[in-house]
Design an enzyme around this catalytic site. Sequence first.
Site, PDB file in Angstrom:
ATOM      1  N   THR A 154       1.020  -1.190   0.088  1.00 26.65           N
ATOM      2  CA  THR A 154       0.003   0.205   0.145  1.00 26.65           C
ATOM      3  C   THR A 154       0.879   1.244  -0.060  1.00 26.65           C
ATOM      4  OG1 THR A 154      -1.790  -1.021   1.427  1.00 26.65           O
ATOM      5  CG2 THR A 154      -1.807   1.404   1.335  1.00 26.65           C
ATOM      6  N   GLY A 159       0.772  -0.521   5.188  1.00 24.39           N
ATOM      7  CA  GLY A 159       1.253  -1.259   6.237  1.00 24.39           C
ATOM      8  C   GLY A 159       0.119  -2.226   6.510  1.00 24.39           C
ATOM      9  N   GLY A 160      -0.794  -2.419   5.658  1.00 25.96           N
ATOM     10  CA  GLY A 160      -2.179  -3.272   6.113  1.00 25.96           C
ATOM     11  C   GLY A 160      -2.625  -2.991   7.414  1.00 25.96           C
ATOM     12  N   ASP A 174      -9.249  -8.855   1.467  1.00 23.65           N
ATOM     13  CA  ASP A 174      -9.575  -7.936   2.608  1.00 23.65           C
ATOM     14  C   ASP A 174     -10.943  -8.338   3.039  1.00 23.65           C
ATOM     15  OD1 ASP A 174      -7.327  -6.611   3.193  1.00 23.65           O
ATOM     16  OD2 ASP A 174      -7.708  -4.870   2.209  1.00 23.65           O
ATOM     17  N   ASN A 217      -3.457  -4.072  -2.474  1.00 21.39           N
ATOM     18  CA  ASN A 217      -3.385  -4.771  -1.295  1.00 21.39           C
ATOM     19  C   ASN A 217      -2.052  -5.575  -0.982  1.00 21.39           C
ATOM     20  OD1 ASN A 217      -4.136  -6.233   0.942  1.00 21.39           O
ATOM     21  ND2 ASN A 217      -4.941  -7.929  -0.113  1.00 21.39           N
ATOM     22  N   SER A 255     -11.196  -2.106   5.198  1.00 22.69           N
ATOM     23  CA  SER A 255      -9.864  -1.717   4.709  1.00 22.69           C
ATOM     24  C   SER A 255      -9.295  -1.216   6.000  1.00 22.69           C
ATOM     25  CB  SER A 255      -9.904  -0.626   3.741  1.00 22.69           C
ATOM     26  OG  SER A 255      -8.424   0.197   3.490  1.00 22.69           O
ATOM     27  N   SER A 256      -8.014  -0.838   6.197  1.00 21.84           N
ATOM     28  CA  SER A 256      -7.239  -0.013   7.318  1.00 21.84           C
ATOM     29  C   SER A 256      -6.759   1.152   7.008  1.00 21.84           C
ATOM     30  CB  SER A 256      -6.099  -1.257   7.826  1.00 21.84           C
ATOM     31  OG  SER A 256      -6.662  -2.315   8.462  1.00 21.84           O
TER      32      SER A 256
HETATM   33  N1  GLY Z   1      -5.441  -3.771   1.474  1.00 22.21           N
HETATM   34  C1  GLY Z   1      -4.971  -3.193   2.787  1.00 22.21           C
HETATM   35  C2  GLY Z   1      -6.131  -2.331   3.214  1.00 22.21           C
HETATM   36  O1  GLY Z   1      -6.804  -1.852   2.702  1.00 22.21           O
HETATM   37  O2  GLY Z   1      -6.100  -2.113   4.599  1.00 22.21           O
END
Ligand code: GLY
Length: 564
Positions: free
Chosen positions: A377, A469-470, A419, A397, A448-449
């Site tokens: 990301t 960083g997910g 996700d 992702n 999402s984060s």
């Molecule tokens: N794909 C990572 C996020 O959207 O949080």
Amino acid sequence: MVRGILKISQISKIYISKYPLIAFLLILLFFYSSLVKAESYAVASRHHLATDIGMKVLNEGGNAIDAAVAVAFALAVVNPSAGNLGGGGFMLIHLAEKNETFSIDYRERAPIKSFEKMFQDKSGKVIKGLSLNSILASGVPGTVSGMFYASEKYGTINIKALISPSIELARKGFVLSEYQAKNLNKYKQKFSKNQEAKKIFTKPNGFSEGDILVQTNLANTLERISQYGEEEFYSGETAKKISSFFQINGGILSLEDLNQYKLRILKPVCGSYRYYVICSMAPPSSGGIALIQILNVLENTDLGKLDHNSEEYLNLLISAMDYAYKDRAEYLGDPDYSEVPKDILTSKKYADEIFKQIKEKKLPSKAKINVFEGEETTHFSIVDKWGNAVSNTYTLNTAYGSGIIPTGTGILMNNEMDDFSSKPGYPNAYGLVGSEANKIEPKKTPLSSMSPVIVFLHKKPYLITGSPGGSTIITSVLQEIINVLDFKMSLEESSKKSRIHFQHLPDILFHEQLDNSLIKSLKKDKKLINRKLGEVHSILLKKDGIEAFSDKRRPDGKASSIYK
Ligand code: GLY
């Protein structure tokens, strides 16, 4: 001090009587300089070439939205692991003149033919890798739609001029850094499964620093998009190339999916924190709610009085994170499909209750779940000389998405379907579990984060920040906010501080280089993993200047700013 002031006033009296004209001019200059606001603008992004392109747009009179569009297209070329045309993201915009803050949700949507159990076998077991590395892994991309919307509605420069530098970078190529060369080599196996990805992103003996990466098909696609507009991506030649590739190769993403892609304008989640207002992304991102919830809990303590990264401080942080990530798993998903109790989760009253529980040493209950890791990301922050601000996080992702390029497009496709929760309780690539709220449904957006943030002070943007960083995005951004607001650190100081991450499940405390005895005291029965956390790109607008800083956790980022 008082004596000093008296002395200055006596000296100035003598000067005024002796040189009245000079004194008059000096007074005039003083008033003029306090009336004329200093001009400041900045860009912070993952790649120096993208930052330079954004700064050029700002130097030449473009606004923050123009620069954002140019940077987003540039990152799709020079940062192929996360910058994208085949993915999606969130753009948080503040328009100074209207004093308005809103967000564009251009994240991927599940294809029409997707269904809840599509990643499970007949016995209901999740088939490992199907949501990450297969032709079924991609959601319908939103980036092109998002950039055209932002440009047409809020930009001042024709989008052709904003895409043009990226076409050139893709056609002529750009110089790979050591980090990028190694990173491409690391994913050789992934690229080798797709003919076009193999051709572009692998080299028989591997890439080296200084190699030129040329992406001719991507240049052609960008050129068509520039010429024919977003329709090219959603119904034109590019759309046909993408959809026929998916159909031929057993995928479900169709031309109808591309035709029907729709972005959403969403009200950000905002909350007060001490004398600041923090705005971030609403669901389908968990970022805004989790951030505000954690900050509300922390507001019960004067953090600035604690020692930074002390045991007391970190224990409080870990506990607040624990509660927020538990709620994330339980309640959050696409708001068009299930109700998200946003107001409760972000209320001060709820946070006070959590704080009370933390003080009584009560924590949410646990279960045992395995973890995968991944942290791609990319984020960029931009502010222009008029005070408009853009905080944008977008993604494929995991690194390079699914690794699949539809033949002839040069476009790496996302693996955002991961996700969703493939099955309630089953962890995604970031070890995050989800519930019914995040199950797969046609046209739905996965949770999402991503947390693009704008912090306001006296109603003006003060800190613009975000990170890849997910699942660790939220906590990386959180610690940047606390470091700057509570501990009054500069952006550079803040980025040098070790970060931690705790997400309720799995029971792992992620940390960066903390002292051994401190780690032991924090650990209790948690597993420990030492790794880099986040990569923050921030801009800080101070009364007397501007700071822009790109985290050095990865080497290719660049922050540039002008203050005059
Ligand atoms: N794909 C990572 C996020 O959207 O949080």
